[in-house]
Design a protein around this motif. Structure first.
Motif, PDB file in Angstrom:
ATOM      1  N   PRO A  28      54.993 -13.990  64.828  1.00  0.00           N
ATOM      2  CA  PRO A  28      54.672 -15.242  64.121  1.00  0.00           C
ATOM      3  C   PRO A  28      53.730 -14.987  62.944  1.00  0.00           C
TER       4      PRO A  28
ATOM      5  N   VAL B 244      50.814 -21.866  61.171  1.00  0.00           N
ATOM      6  CA  VAL B 244      52.061 -22.619  61.300  1.00  0.00           C
ATOM      7  C   VAL B 244      52.502 -23.003  59.886  1.00  0.00           C
TER       8      VAL B 244
ATOM      9  N   ALA C 214      50.691 -18.212  70.822  1.00  0.00           N
ATOM     10  CA  ALA C 214      51.734 -17.962  69.834  1.00  0.00           C
ATOM     11  C   ALA C 214      51.772 -16.481  69.447  1.00  0.00           C
TER      12      ALA C 214
ATOM     13  N   TRP D 152      47.841 -21.774  64.963  1.00  0.00           N
ATOM     14  CA  TRP D 152      48.843 -21.911  66.031  1.00  0.00           C
ATOM     15  C   TRP D 152      48.187 -22.479  67.271  1.00  0.00           C
TER      16      TRP D 152
ATOM     17  N   ASN E 281      55.139 -28.550  61.811  1.00  0.00           N
ATOM     18  CA  ASN E 281      53.896 -28.854  61.109  1.00  0.00           C
ATOM     19  C   ASN E 281      54.210 -29.908  60.051  1.00  0.00           C
TER      20      ASN E 281
END
Length: 187
Positions: free
Chosen positions: A154, A158, A136, A114, A106
């Motif tokens: 995750p 991001v 993701a 994501w 990113n």
């Protein structure tokens, strides 16, 4: 009945628009329309406003609670790039098992949503033999290296100004890919 001359009619029309009550109604209408446009813009761009100005998030969340919307990380594919993508056979996990590892960077100052990963497998001639999209949320984030490596879910967005490595485990029954491509996209 005699008709008034044109210059009298024109003067009466101009007097109507200059009347304080008419001006008051027009000003109220203008302010109402401007407020309505401002609310529409704030609603449409709430994700970007909350990302760039986190102090507005409680106000935007209160708005969304009233109208039934939600605040999510913004969709900004142009600030994302694939640093690396690898597809490795993992015979230790069983036959036809592979591990897809994609490193997503990113370049923005804000967290973004994501993307999905579009994996295309090709044969020796370059023809696509299989294609699949990965979310993701189904991946694990690789943290650390070597024996100290760990896999975690995750984050919601991001992370900014860094690269995050995602990993999926796949089973390719009866397929022997010669090549692959991994691309980012938003559905």
């Amino acid at each position: 009945a005699t008709q008034a001359p044109e210059f009298v009619k024109r003067a009466q029309r101009q007097a109507f628009w200059r009347h304080p009550a008419t001006r008051g109604v027009l000003l109220t209408l203008l302010l109402g329309l401007t407020l309505g446009l401002g609310l529409q813009l704030a609603h449409q761009f709430r994700d970007l406003i909350a990302a760039y100005n986190p102090e507005t998030r409680p106000l935007l969340q209160a708005w969304c609670d009233q109208v039934g919307c939600k605040i999510a990380p913004p969709l900004r594919l142009e600030v994302l790039q694939v640093d690396s993508a690898t597809l490795l056979r993992t015979a230790s996990e069983g036959p036809d098992r592979y591990r897809l590892t994609v490193s997503v960077r990113n370049r923005s100052d804000i967290g973004v949503a994501w993307p999905h990963i579009d994996l295309s497998l090709t044969d020796d001639s370059g023809s696509v033999i299989a294609r699949r999209a990965f979310q993701a949320s189904d991946a694990r984030v690789v943290r650390g290296e070597g024996p100290a490596q760990s896999l975690t879910p995750p984050p919601d967005a991001v992370p900014t100004q860094q690269s995050t490595t995602l990993q999926w485990s796949l089973r390719l029954d009866g397929l022997t890919p010669a090549g692959y491509t991994a691309e980012l996209f938003y559905p």
